[in-house]
Design an enzyme around this catalytic site. Structure first.
Site, mmCIF file in Angstrom:
data_model
loop_
_atom_site.group_PDB
_atom_site.id
_atom_site.type_symbol
_atom_site.label_atom_id
_atom_site.label_comp_id
_atom_site.label_asym_id
_atom_site.label_seq_id
_atom_site.Cartn_x
_atom_site.Cartn_y
_atom_site.Cartn_z
ATOM 1 N N THR A 101 7.211 -4.435 7.326
ATOM 2 C CA THR A 101 7.727 -4.150 5.985
ATOM 3 C C THR A 101 6.699 -3.367 5.174
ATOM 4 O OG1 THR A 101 6.787 -6.200 5.136
ATOM 5 C CG2 THR A 101 9.089 -6.288 5.875
ATOM 6 N N LYS A 130 -1.552 -4.667 6.966
ATOM 7 C CA LYS A 130 -2.944 -5.071 6.729
ATOM 8 C C LYS A 130 -3.029 -6.320 5.857
ATOM 9 C CE LYS A 130 -3.692 -0.631 5.545
ATOM 10 N NZ LYS A 130 -3.152 0.397 6.398
ATOM 11 N N GLU A 154 -3.018 -5.577 16.268
ATOM 12 C CA GLU A 154 -3.918 -4.497 16.681
ATOM 13 C C GLU A 154 -3.824 -3.276 15.756
ATOM 14 O OE1 GLU A 154 -6.221 -4.254 19.618
ATOM 15 O OE2 GLU A 154 -6.765 -2.829 18.053
ATOM 16 N N VAL A 157 -5.949 -1.888 12.121
ATOM 17 C CA VAL A 157 -7.151 -1.045 12.006
ATOM 18 C C VAL A 157 -7.054 0.034 13.076
ATOM 19 C CG1 VAL A 157 -9.681 -0.973 12.081
ATOM 20 C CG2 VAL A 157 -8.534 -3.011 11.197
ATOM 21 N N GLY A 211 1.818 13.054 6.007
ATOM 22 C CA GLY A 211 2.163 11.635 6.209
ATOM 23 C C GLY A 211 0.970 10.743 6.495
ATOM 24 N N GLU A 214 -1.251 6.737 2.155
ATOM 25 C CA GLU A 214 -0.412 5.597 1.793
ATOM 26 C C GLU A 214 0.575 6.050 0.720
ATOM 27 O OE1 GLU A 214 -0.942 2.271 3.181
ATOM 28 O OE2 GLU A 214 -2.032 3.584 4.513
ATOM 29 N N ASP A 225 -7.995 1.123 1.107
ATOM 30 C CA ASP A 225 -7.426 0.978 2.452
ATOM 31 C C ASP A 225 -8.543 0.634 3.453
ATOM 32 O OD1 ASP A 225 -5.235 1.582 4.544
ATOM 33 O OD2 ASP A 225 -6.819 2.969 5.112
ATOM 34 N N LYS A 229 -9.503 -2.843 5.775
ATOM 35 C CA LYS A 229 -9.818 -2.788 7.208
ATOM 36 C C LYS A 229 -11.189 -3.417 7.474
ATOM 37 C CE LYS A 229 -6.817 1.222 7.869
ATOM 38 N NZ LYS A 229 -6.713 2.672 7.713
HETATM 39 N N1 HSE Z 1 -3.376 5.862 4.943
HETATM 40 C C1 HSE Z 1 -4.033 5.366 6.121
HETATM 41 C C2 HSE Z 1 -5.047 6.409 6.558
HETATM 42 C C3 HSE Z 1 -3.010 5.116 7.200
HETATM 43 O O1 HSE Z 1 -5.081 7.493 5.982
HETATM 44 O O2 HSE Z 1 -5.854 6.123 7.438
HETATM 45 C C4 HSE Z 1 -3.429 4.141 8.254
HETATM 46 O O3 HSE Z 1 -3.819 2.882 7.760
#
Ligand code: HSE
Length: 350
Positions: A101, A130, A154, A157, A211, A214, A225, A229
């Site tokens: 989701t 995450k 998995e 990260v 793409g 986020e 982000d 991680k």
């Molecule tokens: N927005 C993240 C990145 C995607 O650019 O690494 C993967 O978590």
């Protein structure tokens, strides 16, 4: 024995996994004994469908892509529609919940509730979210164990690049003293574009179009982000729970084109570096821009590629590099979790 699967969320990553399961059906069965059958999908935007006998993946994908809802599925008359995510988790005959989701990483919800509910009902979870792993790893892992369920994450990260399982399984026996890496593709892409003379804003726009970013790119450029991680790496690999708020964090929004270009003329490169260090049993973690020398193994990692270095006391320095995002790659991360689920099932641990 068949493994029944329910997708909670059915965006690009979920659909990518469904395609892989469809395309590799025979080899997954012959090589790993994995006979995965999709029985349910529940998505807040795309509706829900459940048939305990299984759903046809082609028809499911067709319904979503052509009509925007799984409830337009060809065999919907023989199936149940309108179930909520929680009802799908609790009432369906799924053995494994694929939790993909959109999650609010600040609260980890609704994914934490989905995982908790699944484990309480003796169901296993594979996820790329995450939030649950960064915020509630200890609780969820304990709950999974108490209920003989499998918890695979998995892809949280470095997507399909095995940044979590590889150190824990293949490097087992080492003491890992430091982990450092480029864990966010968007920021590495922006910094690489800036080296080519593009402005920060143009580069961010391109990263969004491709793409990588986020939904809210603030999470990428301000380092949040990568901070989640880093918390996952500490929780899982260093076996030390830290909150993401304990990870010192600075993003790349303050780095200028002049700084990037000046570094290049000196043979250096700016990178958004995540560091997780074990200092006498205490874990210290940070995410911040660093200007690294060309001799650094992470210097050649450009574009949206990610890389991670594990400092191991026995095996020495180990560098792992690969995609950190992408639908196919992230779909693969769920597949490898399913294969490991199957291995544990064979050993009767589930
Ligand atoms: N927005 C993240 C990145 C995607 O650019 O690494 C993967 O978590």
């Amino acid at each position: 024995m068949t493994t029944n699967i329910a997708f909670i969320g059915f965006g690009g990553v979920g659909q990518a996994l469904a395609e892989i399961i469809r395309d590799r059906k025979n080899s997954l069965l012959s090589s790993y004994g994995l006979d995965a059958k999709v029985v349910a999908v529940a998505d807040v935007m795309k509706g829900s469908i459940y048939n305990p006998e299984g759903l046809d993946i082609d028809e499911l994908l067709k319904a979503v892509r052509e009509k925007g809802t799984v409830e337009a599925y060809e065999g919907a008359a023989q199936a149940s529609t309108g179930l909520s995510s929680i009802e799908t988790i609790t009432n369906s005959n799924a053995d494994v919940i694929v939790e993909v989701t959109f999650t609010d990483v600040k609260t980890g919800e609704p994914a934490i509730t989905h995982c908790r509910t699944a484990f309480e009902h003796g169901k296993s979870v594979v996820t790329t979210n995450k939030g649950p792993v960064a915020l509630a790893y200890r609780e969820l892992a304990a709950l999974a164990e108490q209920n003989d369920a499998f918890f695979g994450f998995e892809g949280t990260v470095m997507s399909g690049t095995p940044a979590l399982r590889m150190p824990v399984e293949t490097l087992a026996g080492n003491q890992i003293t430091e982990i450092r890496g480029i864990l966010n593709g968007t920021t590495n892409y922006i910094l690489t574009e800036m080296e080519k003379g593009q402005s920060y804003d143009e580069s961010l726009e391109k990263a969004q179009k491709l793409g990588y970013a986020e939904a809210d790119p603030t999470s990428d450029v301000e380092g949040y982000d990568a901070r989640y991680k880093a918390a996952i790496l500490s929780n899982y690999i260093m076996n030390t729970p830290i909150s993401h708020t304990e990870v010192e964090c600075e993003g790349i929004s303050g780095i200028t084109l002049e700084q990037v270009q000046a570094a290049l003329t000196e043979g250096k490169r700016w990178k958004l570096m995540a560091r997780i260090r074990n200092e006498n049993g205490q874990v210290k973690a940070s995410v911040k821009p660093e200007c690294i020398e060309s001799s650094d193994p992470l210097s050649g990692v450009t574009g949206a590629t990610n890389a991670i270095v594990y400092e191991c006391d026995l095996s020495g320095t180990i560098l792992l590099t690969g995609a950190g995002a992408g639908l196919k790659e992230t779909g693969f991360s769920l597949l490898i979790d399913l294969i490991h689920y199957q291995k544990e099932k064979k050993l009767a641990k589930i």
